[in-house]
Design an enzyme around this catalytic site. Structure first.
Site, mmCIF file in Angstrom:
data_model
loop_
_atom_site.group_PDB
_atom_site.id
_atom_site.type_symbol
_atom_site.label_atom_id
_atom_site.label_comp_id
_atom_site.label_asym_id
_atom_site.label_seq_id
_atom_site.Cartn_x
_atom_site.Cartn_y
_atom_site.Cartn_z
ATOM 1 N N LYS A 201 62.074 -13.440 -33.283
ATOM 2 C CA LYS A 201 62.231 -14.677 -32.516
ATOM 3 C C LYS A 201 61.651 -14.474 -31.127
ATOM 4 O O LYS A 201 62.062 -13.545 -30.412
ATOM 5 C CB LYS A 201 63.711 -15.049 -32.442
ATOM 6 C CG LYS A 201 63.969 -16.284 -31.605
ATOM 7 C CD LYS A 201 65.418 -16.710 -31.684
ATOM 8 C CE LYS A 201 65.668 -17.900 -30.777
ATOM 9 N NZ LYS A 201 67.063 -18.331 -30.827
ATOM 10 N N LYS A 254 60.065 -17.165 -35.772
ATOM 11 C CA LYS A 254 60.324 -18.387 -35.009
ATOM 12 C C LYS A 254 59.710 -18.278 -33.633
ATOM 13 O O LYS A 254 59.888 -17.231 -33.009
ATOM 14 C CB LYS A 254 61.836 -18.550 -34.918
ATOM 15 C CG LYS A 254 62.310 -19.715 -34.118
ATOM 16 C CD LYS A 254 63.802 -19.659 -34.023
ATOM 17 C CE LYS A 254 64.272 -20.828 -33.196
ATOM 18 N NZ LYS A 254 65.653 -20.726 -32.833
#
Ligand code: PBG
Length: 332
Positions: A201, A254
Site C-alpha cells: 500500500k 493499492k
C-alpha cells in the site's frame, strides 16, 4: 511496392480484429462481476449522506447498506468491503470504539450476514476511522508506534470476526500485523476467517476522497512512515514475503491503475490471490471528467478494471462495482 513492404505485410494482425465475434473469441482478459468487491461506507444515521467527491456514493445507514449490498449480490458481485464513518465523539487516540461489540461496524456486519448469508463480507482493520489523530496506528509523541498498535489491530480483527466478518483486511501497514492478527483469530477460534493483507500500500494522494468520506485525514503529518514510497517496487517483494510467511490469504496492491507494474510483479512472485484496489481518487477522476463531458465513464471504468485484471489481479475492489456489473451483464 518494394519487396521489403511485401514481407512486412505478409503478417497482418488486423485480420484477427475484423469482426466482433473474432475479437470476442480471442479476448485474453474477460472481466466478470465475480471479480469485483464493492467498498461501502456506513454511518449511524437514518439518511444517506452523499460524499461530494464520490458521486453515486454516500454514507449509508445499516439498512441502506443491506439494500445496496443486495443489489450488488444480485448483479453477481460476490463481496463488499466496509468502512465505518464515525462521529467525532466516538474517536480517541487508541480507536477503542473499534473493539465495541455493539459498535457501528459490528452491527453492520451482523445485519449483512443475517440478511445475505452468502455475501462475502470484508472488513477493514486499521485505526484511522476510529482515531482522533486520523492515523492508522497509535500516535505516541510524534511517531506512530508499531508495537503498541499490533494488539489494537488484533483485537479489532477478533471483534469483526465475532460479528461475522468473512475476511479481515488490515490496511494499516504496521510491521508484523498479519501474524498478530492470525494468532489472535486462531486463538479466538476463528481459523476460517481469512486475511486480505493490504501488503503493498503506497502513501498515495489518490486516497483523498476516501478521507473526505470518513473525515479521516491525518490531523497532523502524513502516512509516509508506514505506507510505501511511490517510487519503490522491489520493496513490494519484501512486504509480500513477510505477509505470506505471517499467514496472509490474499495480497493487495493499492492504489490500482497507477501501480499496474506492481500488480504484475506481485502476481509473478506469489501463488496467493492478488487483489488490486481501484481507489477513491481513481473513481472520482473518472466521475469528474465524465461530468465535464470529457470522458465516457462507462467505457473508461471497464477499461480500467480490465487493465487491473490483465496486469494480474484476481480480485478488484472498486466503487464502480455495481455500475460495472450492470454494464457487463448488458454485454458491454
Ligand atoms: C486506511 C484506508 C485508506 C483506504 C482504505 N483504507 C486510506 C488511507 O490509507 O488513508 C483508501 C481507500 C480509497 O482511497 O478508496 N486504513
Amino acid at each position: 511496392m518494394s519487396s521489403a513492404y511485401q514481407i512486412l505485410l505478409s503478417d497482418r494482425p488486423r485480420r484477427n480484429r475484423r469482426l466482433a465475434g473474432l475479437r470476442a473469441m480471442q479476448r485474453q482478459t474477460v472481466l466478470t462481476p465475480s471479480d469485483l468487491v464493492l467498498p461501502l461506507f456506513v454511518h449511524d444515521l437514518p439518511d444517506r449522506k452523499p460524499i461530494g467527491s464520490m458521486p453515486g456514493h454516500a454514507r449509508l445507514s445499516v439498512e441502506q447498506l443491506v439494500e445496496v449490498s443486495r443489489e450488488a449480490l444480485e448483479l453477481g458481485v460476490p463481496g463488499v468491503a466496509l468502512f465505518p464513518a464515525l462521529s467525532d465523539h466516538l474517536k480517541d487516540p487508541r480507536g477503542k470504539e473499534s473493539l465495541n461489540p455493539e459498535g457501528l461496524l459490528q452491527r453492520a456486519v451482523r445485519a449483512l450476514k443475517q440478511e445475505l448469508p452468502e455475501l462475502v463480507v470484508i472488513t477493514d482493520v486499521a485505526l484511522d476511522p476510529y482515531s482522533s489523530d486520523g492515523h492508522d496506528g497509535v500516535l505516541i509523541g510524534d511517531r506512530i508506534d508499531n508495537d503498541e498498535t499490533l494488539p489494537v489491530l488484533a483485537g479489532m480483527a477478533v471483534a469483526q470476526a465475532k460479528a461475522g466478518a468473512d475476511i479481515v483486511a488490515p490496511s494499516d501497514m504496521m510491521d508484523g500485523r498479519v501474524g498478530a492478527i492470525r494468532d489472535a483469530l486462531d486463538e479466538a477460534g476463528f481459523t476460517d476467517v481469512g486475511i486480505c493483507s493490504y501488503a503493498v500500500k503506497y502513501a498515495s494522494a489518490f486516497y483523498g476522497p476516501f478521507r473526505e468520506a470518513l473525515d479521516s485525514a491525518p490531523r497532523a503529518g502524513d502516512k509516509k512512515t508506514y505506507q510505501m514510497d511511490p517510487g519503490n517496487s522491489r520493496e513490494a517483494l519484501r512486504e509480500i514475503a513477510l505477509d505470506e510467511a505471517e499467514g496472509a490469504d490474499w495480497l493487495m496492491v493499492k492504489p490500482g491503475l497507477p501501480y499496474l507494474d506492481v500488480v504484475r510483479l506481485v502476481r509473478e512472485h506469489s501463488a496467493l490471490p492478488v487483489a488490486a484496489y481501484h481507489v477513491s481518487g481513481e473513481y472520482s477522476m473518472l466521475k469528474a471528467a465524465a461530468a465535464q463531458g470529457w470522458l465516457d465513464f462507462d467505457r473508461c471504468l471497464l477499461e480500467s478494471l480490465t487493465s487491473l485484471k490483465r496486469a494480474g489481479a484476481d480480485v478488484i475492489f472498486t466503487y464502480g462495482a455495481i455500475e460495472a456489473a450492470k454494464l457487463l451483464r448488458a454485454g458491454a
